[in-house]
Design an enzyme around this catalytic site. Structure first.
Site, short mmCIF file in Angstrom:
data_model
loop_
_atom_site.label_atom_id
_atom_site.label_comp_id
_atom_site.label_asym_id
_atom_site.label_seq_id
_atom_site.Cartn_x
_atom_site.Cartn_y
_atom_site.Cartn_z
N SER A 1 0.81 -1.22 0.00
CA SER A 1 0.00 0.00 0.00
C SER A 1 0.85 1.27 0.00
O SER A 1 0.53 2.24 -0.69
CB SER A 1 -0.94 0.00 1.21
N HIS B 1 0.50 4.60 4.39
CA HIS B 1 -0.25 5.31 3.35
C HIS B 1 0.22 6.76 3.24
O HIS B 1 0.53 7.24 2.15
CB HIS B 1 -1.74 5.27 3.67
#
Length: 252
Positions: free
Chosen positions: A128, A179
């Site tokens: 991610s 993230h």
């Protein structure tokens, strides 16, 4: 930029080998560690997960290996889908080495931030942070290299980024550090890798399949517009599904 029109998996692999091999590697590792649960998979998982305590003991390779491991099937499929959607244009624009640098740079930035800011017993896996690194490149283009990205792609990136960041903070079990700092890492790398690059031109890369014949399709403009509408509608449906899944994951 994000419409996939390759005729086959073989053609996709020929055009975007780095994206293809990244997907193959992470799917193969998930099969070994998650689905088949082989002894080799257990070894890979034990020695590859991003576990802050072990990293603090000098096992720094975990900052890299954790990028390629995933928690479950939906995790690996979502990241693979994101790579298929957002990776090809950047691989063509940047070239293989620069694209791989951006992907790993975003992943490492997210994992280093997780190590420095997260709990000492925190464990994490997934690409991610690397995917958000790609978003960082696109957002830099939207802000400072507008000639490299068309308006519709700019709107798509903006919407996806906003929804992605919202999901990051409202959905449980998300590595927020990965993230956010993966995105920051990609944004920071962007001015270094976007010099002397050209806009995404898939028709240039598809010349090798040209048989030399002259063909004219009088309906080609309408087909192109129809494909764009289908893509946009599909994208909105997909994003809606993600939002619903995120909300239900909070309920159950």
């Amino acid at each position: 930029m994000f419409i996939r029109n390759e005729r086959s998996i073989k053609e996709f692999m020929q055009l975007y080998p780095v994206v293809a091999w990244l997907i193959i590697i992470q799917l193969a590792l998930w099969l070994l560690t998650g689905f088949l649960q082989t002894p080799l998979g257990t070894l890979i998982e034990n020695w590859g997960m991003g576990i802050n305590f072990y990293i603090s003991q000098g096992e720094y390779w975990r900052l890299l290996t954790a990028i390629f491991l995933h928690a479950d099937l939906m995790h690996v499929l979502f990241n693979s889908f994101a790579l298929v959607l957002f990776g090809p244009a950047l691989e063509q624009m940047l070239g293989k080495l620069k694209f791989l640098t951006v992907f790993l740079g975003g992943g490492l930035a997210g994992n280093i931030a997780t190590f420095l800011l997260g709990p000492s017993i925190y464990a994490h896996v997934g690409a991610s942070g690397a995917i958000y690194g790609l978003f960082g490149i696109y957002v830099f283009m939207v802000a400072f290299r507008k000639h490299l990205i068309d308006q519709s792609s700019s709107q798509i990136i903006t919407v996806i980024l906003v929804i992605g960041l919202l999901m990051t903070f409202i959905r449980p079990g998300i590595n927020i550090y990965s993230h956010v700092f993966g995105f920051i890492g990609g944004f920071a790398i962007a001015p270094l890798v976007l010099n002397n690059v050209r806009p995404y031109m898939p028709w240039v890369r598809r010349q090798y399949v040209d048989d030399g014949s002259i063909q004219f399709d009088p309906d080609r403009w309408h087909k192109k517009q129809r494909n764009k509408r289908i893509f946009k509608n599909g994208l909105w449906i997909f994003l809606g599904i993600l939002v619903v899944l995120g909300l239900f994951s909070r309920i159950f």
